[in-house]
Design an enzyme around this catalytic site. Structure first.
Site, PDB file in Angstrom:
ATOM      1  N   ARG A  59       0.834  -1.211   0.000  1.00  0.00           N
ATOM      2  CA  ARG A  59       0.000   0.000   0.000  1.00  0.00           C
ATOM      3  C   ARG A  59       0.863   1.253   0.000  1.00  0.00           C
ATOM      4  NH1 ARG A  59      -1.598   1.953   4.345  1.00  0.00           N
ATOM      5  NH2 ARG A  59      -2.113   0.018   5.411  1.00  0.00           N
ATOM      6  N   TYR A 112     -15.214  16.077 -15.664  1.00  0.00           N
ATOM      7  CA  TYR A 112     -15.676  14.686 -15.612  1.00  0.00           C
ATOM      8  C   TYR A 112     -16.769  14.554 -14.537  1.00  0.00           C
ATOM      9  CZ  TYR A 112     -15.398   9.629 -15.058  1.00  0.00           C
ATOM     10  OH  TYR A 112     -15.694   8.296 -14.980  1.00  0.00           O
ATOM     11  N   ASP A 184      -6.331  18.100 -15.090  1.00  0.00           N
ATOM     12  CA  ASP A 184      -6.632  16.698 -15.399  1.00  0.00           C
ATOM     13  C   ASP A 184      -6.390  16.537 -16.899  1.00  0.00           C
ATOM     14  OD1 ASP A 184      -7.889  14.349 -16.227  1.00  0.00           O
ATOM     15  OD2 ASP A 184      -9.520  14.512 -14.776  1.00  0.00           O
ATOM     16  N   LYS A 209      -7.759   5.309 -19.299  1.00  0.00           N
ATOM     17  CA  LYS A 209      -8.186   5.701 -20.645  1.00  0.00           C
ATOM     18  C   LYS A 209      -7.049   5.500 -21.660  1.00  0.00           C
ATOM     19  CE  LYS A 209     -11.875   6.843 -18.361  1.00  0.00           C
ATOM     20  NZ  LYS A 209     -12.097   8.200 -17.865  1.00  0.00           N
TER      21      LYS A 209
HETATM   22  C1  LIG Z   1     -12.437   8.714 -16.658  1.00  0.00           C
HETATM   23  C2  LIG Z   1     -11.994  10.027 -16.180  1.00  0.00           C
HETATM   24  C3  LIG Z   1     -11.704  10.246 -14.821  1.00  0.00           C
HETATM   25  C4  LIG Z   1     -11.866   9.160 -13.790  1.00  0.00           C
HETATM   26  O1  LIG Z   1     -10.987   8.115 -14.015  1.00  0.00           O
HETATM   27  P1  LIG Z   1     -11.275   6.613 -13.485  1.00  0.00           P
HETATM   28  O2  LIG Z   1     -10.020   5.913 -13.836  1.00  0.00           O
HETATM   29  O3  LIG Z   1     -12.483   6.132 -14.221  1.00  0.00           O
HETATM   30  O4  LIG Z   1     -11.524   6.712 -12.028  1.00  0.00           O
HETATM   31  C5  LIG Z   1     -11.270  11.498 -14.432  1.00  0.00           C
HETATM   32  N1  LIG Z   1     -11.145  12.504 -15.320  1.00  0.00           N
HETATM   33  C6  LIG Z   1     -11.425  12.341 -16.637  1.00  0.00           C
HETATM   34  C7  LIG Z   1     -11.266  13.484 -17.557  1.00  0.00           C
HETATM   35  C8  LIG Z   1     -11.864  11.099 -17.103  1.00  0.00           C
HETATM   36  O5  LIG Z   1     -12.150  10.946 -18.399  1.00  0.00           O
END
Ligand SMILES: *Cc1c(COP(=O)(O)O)cnc(C)c1O
Length: 395
Positions: A59, A112, A184, A209
């Site tokens: 962890r 998001y 982000d 992603k």
């Molecule tokens: C999918 C996504 C998230 C969240 O990511 P997870 O891996 O699904 O928790 C955050 N920001 C953006 C822009 C995203 O497309």
């Protein structure tokens, strides 16, 4: 009898040490161990004191997460990045690891969905104030600043309408007012945009992603320019258990090897698909940052410099029934609310990411019942264009 003697000295449950030779595995080993063995108390003191390198408990860190983090550090031009168990874990670690009761944070109003929810519904329970404003309007962001404002959270390309945030303008304001600028970078990826070069203090990814790229892991990444911020984020993530499993990190590292190839191919496909859609009957409008008719085209050119990405949105001329016919006409086009997979996926925000958003708000954003978002994959382009031709014929 001899067997019994042996059984007394060797036991199945004690791990043997791996035999080392003059060769080594070509591929990164998957180190699933949740715990690490130290040779002595003095060594453990040295590990915790930072004078000896060595893992203790997964962890708190493990080799597969670190290898993955160093690769994403390299892509982003950052250092000391942390892999988290999801993109949302990274967002949570930043907001809750750095903000305290009484602080205020400004976010883009088209972040998001779960980031919006965290800001709107959860932070307030901990006494953290939130304002959501149009990230395309730096003056609106400046007007939302209060004496207790500490942070601004942005995404470069909005979801699902693909508007471009005024990152340069907002970065200038953040610097002048001493605010932490968090970007982000999931949609844009370091192939299109490097937030640290634009003045960001913290970069976040949903590794789930495009970076991992095969829709088979859920992971996040975060790093900060400031070592104090990195430590606060790390401590919060480790304490609350937002940390990742070795297996997912191992898979993501494997996916990352082909990230630049996949990105370039998907982007070329997206460009061709956007132009193709614009010429099809039944398509009301196409949104792609690389097209001259994009509402923020000048800003896209300035920020993305021709790297317009793999996301295309479009609106069919019809109601939800027409949209539904389109989805059903080509089942090979996966109808799934994610992005960044090797295969093209189609999502319908009105029934997924934005189903809880009031109809008037959706209308104001331009998200009608015929609105689709496409995450373009790396298929042969002829197949993809043909799929969409058939899909639109059903509208
Ligand atoms: C999918 C996504 C998230 C969240 O990511 P997870 O891996 O699904 O928790 C955050 N920001 C953006 C822009 C995203 O497309």
């Amino acid at each position: 009898m001899a067997d019994r003697e042996n059984a007394r000295r060797e036991t199945l449950v004690r791990r043997a040490e791996l035999r080392e030779g003059v060769s080594r595995p070509l591929v990164t080993p998957l180190l699933q161990s949740a715990v690490y063995v130290s040779p002595s108390i003095e060594t453990l003191h040295a590990q915790y004191g930072g004078t000896a390198q060595g893992y203790t408990y997964a962890r708190e860190g493990h080799p597969n997460a670190d290898l993955l983090a160093r690769k994403i550090d390299m892509l982003e031009g950052g250092e000391g990045g942390l892999i988290t168990g999801s993109g949302m874990a990274a967002v949570t670690a930043v907001l809750m690891g750095l903000l305290s009761s009484g602080d205020h944070v400004i976010g883009g109003d088209q972040l998001y969905g779960r980031s919006l929810r965290l800001m709107n519904q959860d932070l307030s329970r901990f006494g953290i104030g939130t304002s959501l404003v149009d990230a395309g309007d730096a003056a609106a962001v400046e007007a939302a600043i209060r004496p207790e404002t500490k942070m601004i959270l942005l995404e470069v390309v909005s979801n699902p309408t693909l508007r471009i945030a005024d990152v340069a303008g907002i970065a200038k304001i953040a610097k002048a007012r001493g605010l932490i600028l968090v970007v982000d970078n999931t949609f844009t990826t370091p192939r299109a945009f490097r937030p640290f070069e634009m003045g960001a203090d913290i970069v976040i990814h949903s590794v789930t992603k495009l970076l991992a790229g095969h829709a088979d892991v859920t992971l996040g990444y975060v790093t900060a320019r400031d070592a104090g911020h990195r430590k606060a984020i790390y401590d919060f993530a480790v304490t609350t258990g937002l940390t990742p499993s070795p297996y997912e990190c191992w898979l993501a590292e494997r996916g990352l090897y082909t990230f630049p190839l996949r990105y370039d191919r998907a982007e070329a496909n997206a460009r061709a698909l956007a132009d193709h859609l614009a010429g099809l009957k039944g398509v009301k409008r196409v949104i792609y940052p690389g097209r001259d008719d994009h509402p923020d085209r000048a800003r896209a050119v300035e920020l993305l410099q021709g790297r317009d990405g793999n996301m295309v949105s479009f609106e069919v001329d019809g109601d939800e029934a027409a949209a539904n016919r389109m989805v059903k006409a080509v089942p090979e086009l996966a109808f799934a609310p994610t992005l960044g997979d090797v295969a093209t996926t189609l999502s319908h925000p009105g029934s997924s990411s934005h189903r809880a958003v009031a109809r008037e708000t959706r209308a104001k954003l331009g998200i009608s019942d015929g609105f689709f978002r496409v995450s373009v994959g790396i298929e042969e382009i002829e197949i993809l264009l043909d799929d969409f031709t058939r899909a639109l014929a059903a509208v």
